[in-house]
Design a protein around this motif. Sequence first.
Motif, PDB file in Angstrom:
ATOM      1  N   LYS A  27      54.654   1.172  57.002  1.00 35.04           N
ATOM      2  CA  LYS A  27      54.711  -0.262  56.697  1.00 35.04           C
ATOM      3  C   LYS A  27      55.049  -1.048  57.961  1.00 35.04           C
ATOM      4  O   LYS A  27      54.449  -2.091  58.241  1.00 35.04           O
ATOM      5  CB  LYS A  27      55.773  -0.494  55.624  1.00 35.04           C
ATOM      6  CG  LYS A  27      55.764  -1.911  55.131  1.00 35.04           C
ATOM      7  CD  LYS A  27      56.412  -2.001  53.754  1.00 35.04           C
ATOM      8  CE  LYS A  27      56.374  -3.450  53.308  1.00 35.04           C
ATOM      9  NZ  LYS A  27      57.654  -3.988  52.950  1.00 35.04           N
ATOM     10  N   GLU A  31      52.690  -3.866  59.637  1.00 31.78           N
ATOM     11  CA  GLU A  31      53.144  -5.240  59.838  1.00 31.78           C
ATOM     12  C   GLU A  31      52.936  -5.660  61.277  1.00 31.78           C
ATOM     13  O   GLU A  31      52.496  -6.777  61.560  1.00 31.78           O
ATOM     14  CB  GLU A  31      54.614  -5.369  59.439  1.00 31.78           C
ATOM     15  CG  GLU A  31      54.769  -5.369  57.936  1.00 31.78           C
ATOM     16  CD  GLU A  31      56.200  -5.592  57.490  1.00 31.78           C
ATOM     17  OE1 GLU A  31      57.110  -5.476  58.337  1.00 31.78           O
ATOM     18  OE2 GLU A  31      56.394  -5.882  56.315  1.00 31.78           O
ATOM     19  N   LEU A  35      50.358  -8.661  60.608  1.00 26.63           N
ATOM     20  CA  LEU A  35      51.097  -9.851  60.200  1.00 26.63           C
ATOM     21  C   LEU A  35      50.785 -11.040  61.090  1.00 26.63           C
ATOM     22  O   LEU A  35      50.754 -10.921  62.305  1.00 26.63           O
ATOM     23  CB  LEU A  35      52.601  -9.551  60.284  1.00 26.63           C
ATOM     24  CG  LEU A  35      53.429 -10.080  59.131  1.00 26.63           C
ATOM     25  CD1 LEU A  35      52.935  -9.476  57.856  1.00 26.63           C
ATOM     26  CD2 LEU A  35      54.879  -9.721  59.342  1.00 26.63           C
ATOM     27  N   ASP A  36      50.586 -12.207  60.440  1.00 24.31           N
ATOM     28  CA  ASP A  36      50.375 -13.445  61.181  1.00 24.31           C
ATOM     29  C   ASP A  36      49.106 -13.406  62.032  1.00 24.31           C
ATOM     30  O   ASP A  36      48.981 -14.135  63.008  1.00 24.31           O
ATOM     31  CB  ASP A  36      51.582 -13.738  62.096  1.00 24.31           C
ATOM     32  CG  ASP A  36      51.801 -15.231  62.258  1.00 24.31           C
ATOM     33  OD1 ASP A  36      52.401 -15.639  63.259  1.00 24.31           O
ATOM     34  OD2 ASP A  36      51.352 -15.989  61.379  1.00 24.31           O
ATOM     35  N   CYS A  45      46.766 -13.268  57.447  1.00 26.97           N
ATOM     36  CA  CYS A  45      47.577 -12.265  56.769  1.00 26.97           C
ATOM     37  C   CYS A  45      49.029 -12.725  56.737  1.00 26.97           C
ATOM     38  O   CYS A  45      49.624 -13.006  57.780  1.00 26.97           O
ATOM     39  CB  CYS A  45      47.469 -10.930  57.493  1.00 26.97           C
ATOM     40  SG  CYS A  45      48.583  -9.724  56.796  1.00 26.97           S
ATOM     41  N   SER A  47      51.500 -11.038  54.636  1.00 24.31           N
ATOM     42  CA  SER A  47      52.459  -9.983  54.351  1.00 24.31           C
ATOM     43  C   SER A  47      51.730  -8.729  53.880  1.00 24.31           C
ATOM     44  O   SER A  47      50.608  -8.814  53.378  1.00 24.31           O
ATOM     45  CB  SER A  47      53.349 -10.509  53.223  1.00 24.31           C
ATOM     46  OG  SER A  47      54.468  -9.744  53.072  1.00 24.31           O
ATOM     47  N   TYR A  49      51.466  -6.313  51.068  1.00 20.91           N
ATOM     48  CA  TYR A  49      51.913  -6.409  49.673  1.00 20.91           C
ATOM     49  C   TYR A  49      52.403  -5.053  49.169  1.00 20.91           C
ATOM     50  O   TYR A  49      53.505  -4.920  48.646  1.00 20.91           O
ATOM     51  CB  TYR A  49      50.756  -6.928  48.819  1.00 20.91           C
ATOM     52  CG  TYR A  49      51.152  -7.345  47.434  1.00 20.91           C
ATOM     53  CD1 TYR A  49      50.727  -6.633  46.323  1.00 20.91           C
ATOM     54  CD2 TYR A  49      51.938  -8.466  47.232  1.00 20.91           C
ATOM     55  CE1 TYR A  49      51.089  -7.018  45.054  1.00 20.91           C
ATOM     56  CE2 TYR A  49      52.297  -8.865  45.970  1.00 20.91           C
ATOM     57  CZ  TYR A  49      51.871  -8.141  44.880  1.00 20.91           C
ATOM     58  OH  TYR A  49      52.232  -8.521  43.629  1.00 20.91           O
TER      59      TYR A  49
ATOM     60  N   LEU B  20      58.463 -12.682  47.973  1.00 23.99           N
ATOM     61  CA  LEU B  20      59.317 -12.810  49.158  1.00 23.99           C
ATOM     62  C   LEU B  20      60.785 -12.751  48.776  1.00 23.99           C
ATOM     63  O   LEU B  20      61.611 -12.178  49.480  1.00 23.99           O
ATOM     64  CB  LEU B  20      59.006 -14.130  49.883  1.00 23.99           C
ATOM     65  CG  LEU B  20      57.691 -14.156  50.655  1.00 23.99           C
ATOM     66  CD1 LEU B  20      57.401 -15.549  51.161  1.00 23.99           C
ATOM     67  CD2 LEU B  20      57.722 -13.195  51.808  1.00 23.99           C
ATOM     68  N   ARG B  23      62.113  -9.320  48.230  1.00 22.67           N
ATOM     69  CA  ARG B  23      62.411  -8.574  49.446  1.00 22.67           C
ATOM     70  C   ARG B  23      63.654  -9.098  50.130  1.00 22.67           C
ATOM     71  O   ARG B  23      64.052  -8.584  51.155  1.00 22.67           O
ATOM     72  CB  ARG B  23      61.211  -8.647  50.390  1.00 22.67           C
ATOM     73  CG  ARG B  23      60.085  -7.783  49.883  1.00 22.67           C
ATOM     74  CD  ARG B  23      58.838  -7.933  50.708  1.00 22.67           C
ATOM     75  NE  ARG B  23      59.112  -7.807  52.122  1.00 22.67           N
ATOM     76  CZ  ARG B  23      58.232  -8.111  53.067  1.00 22.67           C
ATOM     77  NH1 ARG B  23      57.055  -8.547  52.716  1.00 22.67           N
ATOM     78  NH2 ARG B  23      58.529  -7.989  54.332  1.00 22.67           N
ATOM     79  N   ILE B  36      62.362  -9.200  56.932  1.00 24.28           N
ATOM     80  CA  ILE B  36      61.293 -10.177  56.764  1.00 24.28           C
ATOM     81  C   ILE B  36      61.010 -10.846  58.105  1.00 24.28           C
ATOM     82  O   ILE B  36      61.922 -11.299  58.788  1.00 24.28           O
ATOM     83  CB  ILE B  36      61.716 -11.227  55.717  1.00 24.28           C
ATOM     84  CG1 ILE B  36      61.977 -10.500  54.416  1.00 24.28           C
ATOM     85  CG2 ILE B  36      60.644 -12.268  55.534  1.00 24.28           C
ATOM     86  CD1 ILE B  36      61.971 -11.376  53.224  1.00 24.28           C
ATOM     87  N   GLU B  40      56.811 -14.812  57.985  1.00 24.83           N
ATOM     88  CA  GLU B  40      56.959 -14.813  56.529  1.00 24.83           C
ATOM     89  C   GLU B  40      57.999 -15.838  56.108  1.00 24.83           C
ATOM     90  O   GLU B  40      57.895 -16.462  55.047  1.00 24.83           O
ATOM     91  CB  GLU B  40      57.375 -13.419  56.041  1.00 24.83           C
ATOM     92  CG  GLU B  40      56.250 -12.410  56.164  1.00 24.83           C
ATOM     93  CD  GLU B  40      56.715 -10.994  55.897  1.00 24.83           C
ATOM     94  OE1 GLU B  40      57.737 -10.581  56.482  1.00 24.83           O
ATOM     95  OE2 GLU B  40      56.064 -10.310  55.103  1.00 24.83           O
ATOM     96  N   TYR B  44      57.917 -18.865  53.347  1.00 23.69           N
ATOM     97  CA  TYR B  44      59.004 -19.033  52.375  1.00 23.69           C
ATOM     98  C   TYR B  44      59.526 -20.464  52.404  1.00 23.69           C
ATOM     99  O   TYR B  44      59.724 -21.090  51.364  1.00 23.69           O
ATOM    100  CB  TYR B  44      60.119 -18.039  52.694  1.00 23.69           C
ATOM    101  CG  TYR B  44      61.323 -18.158  51.792  1.00 23.69           C
ATOM    102  CD1 TYR B  44      62.488 -18.771  52.234  1.00 23.69           C
ATOM    103  CD2 TYR B  44      61.288 -17.663  50.494  1.00 23.69           C
ATOM    104  CE1 TYR B  44      63.576 -18.887  51.405  1.00 23.69           C
ATOM    105  CE2 TYR B  44      62.381 -17.775  49.658  1.00 23.69           C
ATOM    106  CZ  TYR B  44      63.529 -18.391  50.122  1.00 23.69           C
ATOM    107  OH  TYR B  44      64.616 -18.511  49.308  1.00 23.69           O
TER     108      TYR B  44
END
Lengths: 193, 153
Positions: A27, A31, A35-36, A45, A47, A49, B20, B23, B36, B40, B44
């Motif tokens: 994971k 990420e 991510l981003d 993207c 997150s 899931y 979110l 988590r 996080i 992210e 949020y």
Amino acid sequence: MFCLSEIEHTLRLPPHLLNLPLAEAIKGELEGLFLDKVIAKLGLCISVYDIRSIDGGFIFPGDGASTYTVKFRLLMFRPFLGEVISARLKESSSTGLRLSLGFFDDIYIPRALLPSPSHDEPDPEDKNQVRWIWEFNEQNYPIDGMDEIRFRVHSIQYPSLPLEQDDGSKPFAPMLITGSLDADGLGPIAWWV
Amino acid sequence: MKILQEYAGALTNFEVLDFLRSRGAGKDPTRLIAGIAPSEYKVYDYLEQTAASTQTRDIAIEFVQKCKEYNLAKAEILNILNIRPSCEAALYPIIEDWDIRFSVEEGKEEEELGLLKTICQVLPPPPSVMESGEGIGVEEEDNPDEQQKKAVE
């Protein structure tokens, strides 16, 4: 605004992560990779899931790390055409408006998709910016930066990477959303409440 | 990288917020301990300001049940849940063919206001409205759109 996309990817797990439980290590790697970042046609993207399956664990000759084939779902930001979204004003210029969602800034409302008729006037506060005013029934409704602005998604483009870029030009935007304010109920919320 | 399924399901704003929060997004004031990422957290923060922050799973299920009588498309229900329109004008860009489905004539006006009432009753108002303590009921609108409607008639 958000949807899930299922992806399969083959990734190499660096040896320094061997002390972590497998799911966590994978994971973390995913990420770092996704991510981003914008994936063409899928969106931004947000997150990871969940992870559906982890296969493999082969070690190729000459390599110290194991390679896994992972199936997982990504939480993507990809609004559908015609969706109504609330955003804040970021910039206002003579070509149109630029709105921001906090995590995504490349939302443009071109001049043609502003409510008609509207005209622009130089902003009294900031010399470089322009303020847009909508004329309706003899009354002027300005678009100022105070309120949340509702717009409808008109189109989404994913321009390809430019080969060269001049210094000082706008940073390359891999995902561009064009919005429209040209309907009842769109625009700053204060206009309609 | 291979894309197995480009579209594996849509999520409303509150489902993403729920994900979110599960988590640990809301619980950590330092924003460093929960696993996080800063990007992210930006999502949020945005979602906390919208109507989604005051919704729960039960409210959403109840709302979808009550909407069955209005024959709304899935995209329209999604939009309504995300935006929580509190007046007629805000519903116009969301519902397609408004004139055909909810025409403002004798008898049909009930349906149009009925949908608005369902929205205001079932879905809680967004955070900024709750702070200023405004009422939840269907209010009298005095807006340019109303004037346009009267002018057309």
